[in-house]
Design a protein around this motif. Structure first.
Motif, PDB file in Angstrom:
ATOM      1  N   ILE A  23      15.145   9.401  -6.991  1.00 42.63           N
ATOM      2  CA  ILE A  23      14.938   8.419  -7.383  1.00 42.63           C
ATOM      3  C   ILE A  23      14.234   7.523  -6.643  1.00 42.63           C
ATOM      4  N   ASP A 168      13.411  -0.279 -16.896  1.00 46.30           N
ATOM      5  CA  ASP A 168      13.781   0.598 -16.531  1.00 46.30           C
ATOM      6  C   ASP A 168      15.211   1.158 -16.814  1.00 46.30           C
ATOM      7  N   GLU A 169      16.122  -0.454 -17.274  1.00 46.36           N
ATOM      8  CA  GLU A 169      17.243  -0.190 -17.782  1.00 46.36           C
ATOM      9  C   GLU A 169      17.559   1.164 -19.169  1.00 46.36           C
ATOM     10  N   SER A 172      16.747   4.811 -17.299  1.00 46.10           N
ATOM     11  CA  SER A 172      18.049   5.062 -16.175  1.00 46.10           C
ATOM     12  C   SER A 172      19.097   5.781 -17.122  1.00 46.10           C
ATOM     13  N   VAL A 189      13.578  10.459 -11.048  1.00 45.12           N
ATOM     14  CA  VAL A 189      13.789   8.880 -12.055  1.00 45.12           C
ATOM     15  C   VAL A 189      13.107   8.050 -10.932  1.00 45.12           C
ATOM     16  N   LEU A 191      12.447   3.966 -11.105  1.00 42.88           N
ATOM     17  CA  LEU A 191      12.594   2.332 -11.252  1.00 42.88           C
ATOM     18  C   LEU A 191      11.231   1.553 -10.817  1.00 42.88           C
ATOM     19  N   GLN A 217      21.500   0.825 -12.457  1.00 42.03           N
ATOM     20  CA  GLN A 217      21.101   1.733 -12.808  1.00 42.03           C
ATOM     21  C   GLN A 217      21.182   3.087 -12.062  1.00 42.03           C
ATOM     22  N   VAL A 218      20.739   2.678 -10.372  1.00 42.78           N
ATOM     23  CA  VAL A 218      21.227   4.196  -9.649  1.00 42.78           C
ATOM     24  C   VAL A 218      22.467   4.673 -10.208  1.00 42.78           C
ATOM     25  N   ARG A 220      24.567   4.963 -12.971  1.00 39.84           N
ATOM     26  CA  ARG A 220      24.351   5.679 -14.222  1.00 39.84           C
ATOM     27  C   ARG A 220      23.964   7.330 -13.677  1.00 39.84           C
ATOM     28  N   VAL A 221      22.646   7.376 -12.789  1.00 37.26           N
ATOM     29  CA  VAL A 221      22.407   8.670 -12.334  1.00 37.26           C
ATOM     30  C   VAL A 221      23.518   9.767 -11.814  1.00 37.26           C
TER      31      VAL A 221
END
Length: 402
Positions: A23, A168-169, A172, A189, A191, A217-218, A220-221
């Protein structure tokens, strides 16, 4: 029964299926991460490690590289600096595809590794990775979620570029869903909005706020990775980083100031001593992922890489050269003194044009000697010398341009 037992024993030997995701959070300097201590980035590091690193090549040297976004992505993707990959800015992009990206390495394996890109800015795929170009052997990314910056219906332009944050939302969420359901072998990924926030706000509460939102957001991954490891026989490597730091006031970047050059790396896997050596670079990420994934990298491609794996065994690092009259002194630092070091030189740079180097073997010495004197009078006359210093576990390379 015997055949079943043999099959089960082979599975046990092979171990879990390995997968990797990296990411890039655009334009967040290390001091900001360390001050805010974003929960997801630090939770990932709690499973492995966190460290400052650098981008920008060697200040004042042949590899000096501007601290600009597309350049930073390419530093990571190819494990080289601008003197090789030839990406000099965010536009008029002309990558030298002879220096393979991590995606090309994955796609050139005997096994069919599935790849994925979750990103805005379509040039990441079409230009920097070079999808479907003859120069990249028509490599194909299997799962693609990108191009949202071109979708002005669902993401119409907003004040302070907040449509990029909304992208970005979306990215992610798609990345988390893709990793959870498709589990690509290699994923990127990207962002974007943190870089815009820095340009717009500079240092301050607002920029901090969007770094923390990027961390969510990170997360979530990261949750998708943990889901895969819990429910499937898989082992994942996740790397979170940035492409460049920022100028003193937080607004700009591109130069060679310490803050612009200082980035950071967070990973969930066990690291080696080199990771904490103070020499860690953005170019070290691709070799580390390749080693984790057990990719076979052709020697000519590998020897052009400027990075060092920060996982597994490494013997040497920090290669330096000093011309002296008609000689060149090579020095290096050692992690392991036991393995021999073999020194090679090429007096041409054919690889840059897609050719093969005529490597000349100079000597083999013990790594613990930490130095070697190359006599240029014994080599073909020229103004360019490319040195490779190789051990059992890693290599280093450096140029001399007279």
């Amino acid at each position: 029964m015997l055949s079943i037992l043999l099959f089960l024993s082979l599975l046990a030997v092979e171990g879990k299926t390995r997968k990797a995701v990296f990411i890039i959070i655009d334009g967040v300097p290390a001091d900001q991460i360390e001050r805010l201590q974003p929960p997801a980035i630090y939770d990932i590091a709690s499973q492995g490690a966190y460290s400052r690193a650098y981008t920008g090549g060697q200040t004042g040297g042949y590899s000096q590289t501007a601290t600009i976004s597309a350049i930073g992505y390419t530093n990571l993707l190819t494990s080289t600096w601008v003197n090789k990959h030839n990406v000099t800015g965010n536009d008029n992009l002309k990558p030298n595809y002879n220096y393979w990206t991590l995606f090309r390495i994955a796609k050139e394996q005997k096994k069919d590794f599935k790849t994925a890109l979750y990103s805005s800015w379509t040039d990441n795929r079409t230009v920097l990775i070079g999808e479907n170009k003859p120069e990249t052997n028509h490599l194909k990314i299997d799962f693609v979620k990108d191009g949202f910056e071109l979708d002005t219906i669902n993401f119409p332009p907003k004040d302070k570029d907040l449509h990029i944050f909304e992208i970005d939302e979306h990215v992610s969420c798609l990345a988390a869903e893709g990793i959870k359901n498709d589990a690509p072998d290699l994923s990127w990924v990207y962002l974007w909005y943190t870089d815009d926030a820095g340009h717009i706000y500079g240092n301050g509460h607002d920029f901090d706020e969007y770094v923390m939102k990027a961390d969510r957001q990170v997360a979530r991954v990261w949750e998708a990775v943990k889901y895969r490891e819990k429910n499937y026989d898989e082992e994942w490597m996740i790397v979170v980083t940035t492409d460049h730091g920022r100028a003193e006031n937080g607004h700009g970047h591109g130069g060679q100031s310490c803050r612009e050059r200082t980035i950071w790396i967070s990973t969930n896997v066990a690291v080696n001593k080199y990771f904490k050596s103070g020499n860690l670079a953005i170019t070290d990420i691709a070799p580390s992922i390749s080693r984790f994934m057990k990719f076979e990298v052709p020697q000519d491609v590998l020897w052009e890489q400027d990075g060092i794996p920060f996982i597994g065994d490494v013997d040497i690092y920090n290669l330096k050269t000093m011309p002296y009259d008609n000689s060149v002194y090579l020095t290096w630092d050692t992690i392991s003194d036991n393995n021999p070091v073999t020194i090679y030189v090429s007096t041409e740079n054919k690889f840059k044009e897609g050719g093969k180097e005529n490597w000349i073997k100079l000597a083999t010495v013990n790594a613990g000697i930490n130095s070697y004197k190359a006599e240029l009078k014994d080599l073909p006359a020229g103004s360019f010398y490319k040195f490779v210093v190789e051990t059992k576990n890693n290599h280093l390379n450096r140029w001399i341009i007279k």
